[in-house]
Design a protein around this motif. Structure first.
Motif, mmCIF file in Angstrom:
data_model
loop_
_atom_site.group_PDB
_atom_site.id
_atom_site.type_symbol
_atom_site.label_atom_id
_atom_site.label_comp_id
_atom_site.label_asym_id
_atom_site.label_seq_id
_atom_site.Cartn_x
_atom_site.Cartn_y
_atom_site.Cartn_z
ATOM 1 N N THR A 119 0.828 -1.209 0.000
ATOM 2 C CA THR A 119 0.000 0.000 0.000
ATOM 3 C C THR A 119 0.854 1.247 0.000
ATOM 4 O O THR A 119 0.635 2.194 -0.761
ATOM 5 C CB THR A 119 -0.938 0.014 1.225
ATOM 6 O OG1 THR A 119 -1.816 -1.095 1.152
ATOM 7 C CG2 THR A 119 -1.746 1.299 1.261
ATOM 8 N N GLN A 245 -9.387 -3.391 2.118
ATOM 9 C CA GLN A 245 -8.561 -2.247 2.509
ATOM 10 C C GLN A 245 -7.632 -1.814 1.377
ATOM 11 O O GLN A 245 -7.394 -0.623 1.183
ATOM 12 C CB GLN A 245 -7.745 -2.581 3.759
ATOM 13 C CG GLN A 245 -8.557 -2.642 5.045
ATOM 14 C CD GLN A 245 -9.244 -3.974 5.265
ATOM 15 O OE1 GLN A 245 -9.315 -4.805 4.351
ATOM 16 N NE2 GLN A 245 -9.744 -4.194 6.470
ATOM 17 N N ARG A 246 -7.119 -2.776 0.628
ATOM 18 C CA ARG A 246 -6.261 -2.428 -0.502
ATOM 19 C C ARG A 246 -7.055 -1.696 -1.583
ATOM 20 O O ARG A 246 -6.555 -0.754 -2.202
ATOM 21 C CB ARG A 246 -5.599 -3.679 -1.082
ATOM 22 C CG ARG A 246 -4.510 -4.271 -0.182
ATOM 23 C CD ARG A 246 -3.622 -5.257 -0.954
ATOM 24 N NE ARG A 246 -4.407 -6.353 -1.514
ATOM 25 C CZ ARG A 246 -4.765 -7.436 -0.818
ATOM 26 N NH1 ARG A 246 -4.433 -7.556 0.454
ATOM 27 N NH2 ARG A 246 -5.460 -8.412 -1.395
ATOM 28 N N ALA A 249 -7.479 1.793 -0.464
ATOM 29 C CA ALA A 249 -6.236 2.545 -0.630
ATOM 30 C C ALA A 249 -6.073 3.010 -2.078
ATOM 31 O O ALA A 249 -5.659 4.144 -2.337
ATOM 32 C CB ALA A 249 -5.051 1.698 -0.204
#
Length: 514
Positions: A119, A245-246, A249
């Motif tokens: 990330t 979550q990626r 991001a």
């Protein structure tokens, strides 16, 4: 910030971590025979950990902030210790001597940065920033450009009017809030806005209205939040559990580019066409140095994605650190009114009734002592940006492998009672007596290094010091600062956000000086 520092685990995260142990146990058993045959490193001491996860459970499950956890380990294991955080090895240094050995005496070896999680690589464009770049030609090119073409004393002077305008705006906003809120103001909010105004003008060469500035500021905060450490930073095998979550991001990165690229394109067009509109009121900017920047080892100039990243670094690097310092400064002046009075008396004796200028603060000895003591007691972060070694090294007689995160615990150094008298006490006079002093660059010896030290010392040291001195002087000249009756000033509780801030945030009662 660039450090990979731990976090507190929720119940769901604990379940994921337990799943990780099951996942990797077989891999661990497979690797044990190979590990036993390899050379055994003489790592610094540290608490025993579990297979696979190391000390991750102890740290995350302690219920304590990471800095407090480390403070409690130092008396047990000494000034250099090891924490095994999943796949990461942390070597934590907390003594002036070891910091000097690493950053000054062996500065070239300890000048690298550790590997980044996927990330963070997206936002740094594979470590294409001054702070994150691998020690080598890219780092040299980026740092040299920033220091020589943007942060030199001569270049900083060109932005004097920008600072005057931003600080005036800060004072006006404080007056407006006080009038609407029974003389109570939120210190960090106004300080942060003023610093961000300055850096936006320096970076993009434009003057923006308040709504524009706050929109960009909010985007920068979102970027910092999305970069907070996650479990899979320490246990990459858990990456499949963090696909959501990626994805978030990547969306934030797209929004970051969408927000900043128009300003980058507008400045490029203005320079190309030799325009000088009201929106391009600043004659020089950081961007001007980047469009055609030559990077050692590559033929191409920075891409648009890289320009977005470099501009974001410039904005984030100098905003929260300076604003946080000012919040702590006002808190200390409220705690000790005699210090506030001495600063005001020095201002009056230096400038009389006119508005204090940045040239004036250069001659204010007591103000300088207060700022230095402020940075000793309240460095912007608990740890300097994470270091790594370029080759296997030793420190204090222990091995430091190339894949280790080397963390410098700044508070431990600045409160070492072997080099400071009454280190817990906030006492600016220590720098006036001649008995105690410190080179904050660490070159002459490490006693306090709020900006780091050695080859990777923060390039914005001079700018940050100027902003703190000027803004603090203006805040004291304009207002008398007192405590909000409902907020206790005795314990100075703190928490880590992007920097070390007061908990709760400081609100103060102001009275205009006559």
């Amino acid at each position: 910030m660039d450090s990979f520092l731990p976090f507190t685990l929720s119940s769901d995260q604990y379940r994921i971590l337990l799943t990780a142990i099951v996942f990797v146990a077989s891999a661990f058993l497979f690797l044990v025979p190979k590990l036993s045959k390899s050379k055994r490193l003489n790592l610094p001491p540290g608490p025993p950990g579990w297979p696979v996860v190391g000390n991750l459970f102890q740290v995350a499950g302690s219920g304590k902030p990471f800095f407090q956890y480390v403070r409690e380990l130092i008396p047990v294991y000494g000034p250099i210790l090891t924490l095994k955080m999943g796949t990461r090895t942390m070597v934590i240094i907390s003594s002036p001597e070891l910091a000097h050995e690493a950053l000054i005496q062996k500065g070239q070896v300890f000048a690298n940065r550790p590997r980044e999680n996927p990330t963070r690589k997206v936002f740094s464009v594979n470590k294409f920033t001054v702070n994150s770049a691998v020690y080598g030609p890219v780092w040299r090119s980026l740092r040299r450009n920033m220091v020589q073409n943007m942060l030199s004393n001569s270049r900083l002077k060109e932005f004097r009017e920008v600072r005057v305008s931003a600080v005036d705006l800060m004072i006006d906003r404080m007056k407006s809030e006080a009038e609407a809120n029974q003389d109570v103001v939120s210190v960090l909010k106004h300080a942060r806005f003023a610093v961000f105004c300055i850096l936006v003008s320096m970076c993009f060469g434009v003057e923006m209205d308040g709504d524009e500035i706050e929109r960009i500021d909010q985007m920068m905060k979102t970027v910092l939040i999305i970069l907070d450490p996650r479990i899979d930073d320490y246990l990459p095998i858990l990456a499949p559990f963090f696909s959501k979550q990626r994805k978030q991001a990547m969306q934030v990165r797209e929004e970051q580019i969408k927000t900043l690229l128009p300003y980058i394109d507008a400045r490029r067009s203005a320079l190309k066409n030799h325009l000088g509109s009201d929106k391009m009121a600043v004659s020089f900017s950081y961007l001007d140095t980047l469009y055609d920047l030559k990077i050692e080892g590559r033929q191409s100039t920075p891409t648009n994605d890289e320009l977005v990243t470099l501009c974001s670094e410039f904005l984030n690097g100098g905003t929260d650190t300076t604003a946080t310092a000012l919040e702590w400064a006002i808190a200390r002046l409220i705690e000790k009114p005699e210090i506030q009075s001495r600063i005001y008396e020095e201002i009056k004796s230096t400038v009389g009734d006119r508005k204090v200028d940045e040239k004036d603060v250069e001659s204010m000895v007591y103000l300088s002592a207060v700022t230095k003591e402020l940075l000793r007691k309240h460095p912007p972060t608990y740890f300097s940006l994470t270091h790594a070694v370029t080759e296997p090294a030793t420190l204090g007689g222990y091995d430091v492998p190339t894949d280790a995160n080397v963390e410098i615990f700044l508070s431990g150094i600045a409160e070492d009672d072997r080099v400071w008298s009454d280190p817990k006490e906030f006492n600016p006079d220590r720098f006036l007596s001649g008995k105690e002093d410190a080179d904050i660059t660490g070159v002459k010896g490490v006693k306090m290094i709020p900006f780091g030290a050695g080859r990777r010392i923060c390039p914005g040291l001079s700018m940050a010091s100027l902003h703190i001195d000027l803004m603090l002087a203006r805040m004291v000249q304009e207002f008398q600062w007192k405590a909000l009756p409902s907020q206790k000033m005795s314990d100075f509780s703190e928490k880590l956000e992007f920097t070390v801030v007061m908990d709760p945030a400081l609100q103060a009662v102001i009275t205009a000086r006559k």
